[in-house]
Enzyme design. Structure first.
Site, PDB file in Angstrom:
ATOM      1  N   GLU A  60       0.694  -7.397  -3.564  1.00 15.30           N
ATOM      2  CA  GLU A  60       0.233  -8.710  -4.066  1.00 15.30           C
ATOM      3  C   GLU A  60       1.400  -9.691  -4.237  1.00 15.30           C
ATOM      4  OE1 GLU A  60      -0.664  -5.690  -5.406  1.00 15.30           O
ATOM      5  OE2 GLU A  60      -2.512  -5.727  -4.224  1.00 15.30           O
ATOM      6  N   ASP A 117       0.460  -0.812   0.229  1.00 14.63           N
ATOM      7  CA  ASP A 117      -0.082  -0.946  -1.127  1.00 14.63           C
ATOM      8  C   ASP A 117       0.817  -1.870  -1.947  1.00 14.63           C
ATOM      9  OD1 ASP A 117      -1.638  -0.467  -3.340  1.00 14.63           O
ATOM     10  OD2 ASP A 117      -0.670   1.432  -3.848  1.00 14.63           O
ATOM     11  N   ASP A 172      -8.209  -0.209  -6.570  1.00  9.63           N
ATOM     12  CA  ASP A 172      -8.477   0.841  -7.554  1.00  9.63           C
ATOM     13  C   ASP A 172      -9.843   0.699  -8.205  1.00  9.63           C
ATOM     14  OD1 ASP A 172      -6.025   1.648  -6.817  1.00  9.63           O
ATOM     15  OD2 ASP A 172      -5.004   1.049  -8.659  1.00  9.63           O
TER      16      ASP A 172
HETATM   17  C1  GLC Z   1      -2.117   2.053  -6.491  1.00 10.23           C
HETATM   18  C2  GLC Z   1      -3.064   2.140  -5.306  1.00 10.23           C
HETATM   19  C3  GLC Z   1      -3.612   3.533  -5.189  1.00 10.23           C
HETATM   20  C4  GLC Z   1      -2.447   4.522  -5.062  1.00 10.23           C
HETATM   21  C5  GLC Z   1      -1.502   4.377  -6.236  1.00 10.23           C
HETATM   22  C6  GLC Z   1      -0.264   5.250  -6.078  1.00 10.23           C
HETATM   23  O1  GLC Z   1      -2.801   2.230  -7.672  1.00 10.23           O
HETATM   24  O2  GLC Z   1      -4.087   1.180  -5.407  1.00 10.23           O
HETATM   25  O3  GLC Z   1      -4.470   3.639  -4.093  1.00 10.23           O
HETATM   26  O4  GLC Z   1      -2.947   5.820  -4.983  1.00 10.23           O
HETATM   27  O5  GLC Z   1      -1.093   3.037  -6.358  1.00 10.23           O
HETATM   28  O6  GLC Z   1       0.418   4.955  -4.915  1.00 10.23           O
END
Ligand code: GLC
Length: 765
Positions: free
Chosen positions: A410, A407, A481
């Site tokens: 980017e 995650d 998200d």
């Molecule tokens: C970001 C991710 C999400 C995750 C969060 C906490 O918002 O896109 O999927 O749950 O971070 O890690």
């Protein structure tokens, strides 16, 4: 803008035609009959592609003729002409020009005055003055009938005409809408469909770039970027499928995943402790909801330090994960790229000692803020850093972790954006964030893939948020998200089918929505659709309404169960599609335009898709609607629930009570099914069921151990099943794996029979 000027001469050199313009040199490279590369090395002489890793050019016959200042190049599939100022036309073999550079007058909107911008900003508007001048600029004529598909996860409907997009991987926490130009992924590949043909353009440049698809003027579309090379591929073909096949020939196909990864996966940012996860697992079994994996979001870590477990919340991770595994659950952990800057933390210390982090131009490690607070960022463009990261994956696999969810790659930063001049090391070449930003997630996923492969020997299961063209070789993707909104349920179809056209076949959205509170009805409709996504994961944010199946009323729990059971029975169909997809590059979720592009209704049909070619899904995506307007393309189709035969090229209304997702099976399909299971591997599958829809059907079925790479050495079985005029036959066309099936059930509309399985057989039904 870089200029070219007069075309003075052309030289053929192997598979390249070198173009000598008065002001610059460029070249055409013949990759295959159907793929031509256009290159001008403004930054360096060779491609340096992150998407295309192999030498893809094959010996191809072509002719090149330079006369009257015009180059004419022809292969079996394409005719290219190049004129002064590098104006290029691509035509098909009948001489129809499909793609043509233009130097017609531009209609650039005047910029807003500073005062006007200030005024708007006072009300909270974010005003980004449009930029229209780029050093590298390609502008193509629009003949009027174009539809544009592709560009990855962008949020507009499937046909991208009249929108502008920016390729700059962006963590967008605001409600996702089609107004945003940039999102998490960069897939600069566009398919243009016209009445008289179709073609693809892949712009392989990792810097920030912009596609303006007739927003500026409906007579042309353009691509612009300020840095790197002009490096694009023109792809010719007869169909959208051909173009996707050629693009994945260049950038790679999605490999066959482990079978369990096709099961249902449950996640939530908010499962804090070992006990929380154990409860989720227990409830799945208690409520008879098939489920294969649980995901651990950031809270499992110690102070959000990657490659650690919080010892209070997870006193014995190895044992807990083993217990989950005994109950049929795989564990997937999140890993973010940001490393907490804390002396004494082993990952930080090792990274500092070895110079593994991105630095400022002055040579200091670059710091920003992410979950752990003060954070530094591994430079994944450096092969040594990827190796180091891959080795660290061992910490997870030693604890029994089966998959890794990447995650924030980017990379996302909380204290302003990472500046463009942050220094990175592109496998030995000095580079910077401006160039490496869009491949940061790609390189992180690659490192994770290598680590999982090395430490488990299995087909790695990686999920990523950010990616670049070619990432499909290493990772699955999710769309970040989203929110529990009807609009986002609807959006999932164009978003995922577009990702599929762009090679990212193994993808999904957070089922039931990530932020905001879901409702029972929305969750039910989301599951009815989501069970057909290649990646089937329910994930939600901390603080939102819980959306595990048992959090809803009995009717909705029943809908979760019914549709997840359907998915589990269809696993051989999913898996066969993945097997074929590794060879063809074709996605599982296909917009109808993929196969039926001569039918204009399909060009902008955002509300349905096919899974493979045989199953069409037309979900309800509006609140309160207990019906769906369905369009079936040519051919005959069968309503999956009623078995009614319906002719295609037909739009009609199908009633659809809350527990009904309209599903249609194409005539002459065979649909393979497994028995229901609580999780993949719960039962030794010794019966294969074949549902037969028509009198003239053929189907190829693949079977192997579902976990490692041995299939690549031939350890698999491939069966060809046919059913013609009442006679069923099976043929083992590749014999390389232990025979698992004892019985075969054949179900036609009239009969269902079960026979002993034989590799080769013929039966009158
Ligand atoms: C970001 C991710 C999400 C995750 C969060 C906490 O918002 O896109 O999927 O749950 O971070 O890690």
């Amino acid at each position: 803008m870089f200029e070219f000027g007069k075309l003075l001469s052309c030289d053929v050199c192997d598979n390249k035609v070198l173009l000598n313009f008065a002001e610059n040199k460029a070249r055409l490279e013949i990759i295959r009959d159907d793929i031509i590369n256009v290159f001008c090395g403004f930054e360096c002489d060779e491609h340096n592609s992150k998407a295309i890793e192999n030498d893809v050019a094959v010996p191809t016959q072509f002719t090149a003729d330079f006369s009257d200042g015009v180059l004419t190049l022809k292969t079996k599939c394409v005719a290219v002409t190049v004129k002064d100022n590098m104006l290029i036309d691509f035509a098909d073999t009948n001489g129809n020009i499909l793609c043509s550079d233009t130097d017609c007058e531009r209609t650039v909107e005047p910029s807003l005055s500073e005062d006007a911008i200030k005024l708007m900003e006072q009300e909270g508007h974010i005003v980004t003055p449009p930029k229209s001048d780029y050093n590298i600029f390609v502008r193509k004529k629009v003949f009027g009938d174009e539809h544009f598909y592709g560009l990855g996860d962008k949020l507009s409907p499937m046909d991208k005409k009249y929108y502008q997009f920016t390729c700059w991987n962006t963590d967008e926490p605001r409600t996702h809408t089609e107004a945003y130009e940039a999102l998490y992924k960069t897939l600069p590949f566009l398919i243009t469909l016209k009445d008289n043909g179709v073609y693809g353009l892949f712009f392989d440049n990792t810097y920030r770039s912009v596609f303006n698809l007739c927003k500026e003027n409906e007579n042309y579309f353009w691509y612009g970027t300020d840095n790197g090379n002009l490096d694009y591929y023109y792809i010719a073909g007869q169909s959208v499928a051909d173009i996707v096949g050629a693009y994945t020939y260049l950038t790679g196909t999605t490999p066959l995943p482990q079978l369990w990864t096709l099961g249902y996966q449950q996640s939530r940012w908010g499962y804090i402790t070992q006990k929380d996860i154990e409860d989720v697992a227990e409830n799945m079994r208690k409520y008879n909801i098939p489920c294969d994996a649980v995901h651990l979001d950031i809270d499992y870590m110690d102070a959000y330090k990657v490659f650690t477990f919080n010892s209070t919340r997870w006193p014995n991770p190895k044992k807990a994960i083993e217990k989950l595994s005994d109950n049929g659950f795989k564990t997937v952990t999140i890993i973010d790229p940001g490393v907490k800057a804390e002396d004494g933390y082993y990952i930080y210390d090792e990274g500092v000692k070895n110079g593994y982090f991105c630095t400022t131009p002055e040579g200091e490690n670059y710091h920003n803020v992410v979950w752990p607070g003060d954070t530094v960022f591994p430079d994944f463009s450096n092969g040594k850093v990827r190796d180091w990261w891959a080795n660290n994956i061992k910490f997870l696999t030693d604890n029994g972790v089966s998959g890794v969810w990447n995650d924030m790659n980017e990379p996302s930063t909380f204290n302003g954006f990472m500046p463009d001049d942050i220094v990175m090391n592109d496998d030995g070449k000095k580079s910077d964030h401006a160039k490496m930003h869009n491949v940061y997630g790609h390189n992180m996923s690659r490192a994770t893939y290598e680590g999982l492969k090395k430490h488990t020997g299995k087909r790695p299961f990686v999920i990523t948020r950010a990616c670049y063209s070619g990432s499909q070789k290493y990772t699955t993707a999710w769309t970040g998200d989203n929110q529990s909104l009807w609009a986002h349920l609807k959006m999932a179809i164009p978003q995922l089918t577009t990702l599929g056209l762009n090679g990212m076949s193994f993808a999904g959205t957070d089922l039931c929505g990530f932020s905001c509170d879901t409702t029972p009805e929305l969750a039910a409709r989301w599951m009815e659709l989501g069970v057909f996504f290649p990646l089937c994961r329910n994930h939600s944010a901390n603080g939102t309404k819980h959306q595990e199946p048992w959090c809803f009323n009995d009717e909705v729990v029943g809908i979760f169960r019914k549709y997840l059971n359907l998915r589990y029975t269809l696993l051989p169909y999913f898996y066969d599609l993945f097997y074929q997809g590794e060879k063809t590059g074709f996605p599982l979720m296909r917009p109808l335009v993929f196969r039926y592009s001569s039918d204009p209704v399909t060009h902008t049909l955002n509300s349905e898709f096919t899974l493979g070619d045989s199953i069409l899904i037309a979900p309800v995506t509006n609140q309160g609607e207990n019906f769906k307007t369905v369009y079936l393309p040519e051919g005959n189709w069968y309503d999956y629930w009623t078995k009614e035969k319906i002719s295609g090229k037909n739009m009609f209304i199908r009633s659809a009570e809350l527990d009904v997702c309209p599903i249609y099976i194409k005539e002459n399909s065979i649909i393979p099914k497994f028995p229901e299971q609580a999780y993949i591997g719960e039962k030794e599958i010794d019966n294969l069921k074949l549902e037969i829809y028509g009198d003239n059907c053929e189907y190829e079925h693949f079977s192997d151990n579902g976990s490692d790479f041995k299939y690549r050495d031939g350890e698999y079985n491939l069966y060809k099943f046919t059913y013609k005029d009442g006679v069923f036959s099976a043929k083992l066309i590749h014999d390389g794996y232990a025979k698992k099936y004892k019985t075969l059930t054949i179900k036609t509309f009239e009969k269902e029979i079960t026979v002993d399985f034989a590799d080769n057989m013929k039966i009158n039904i």
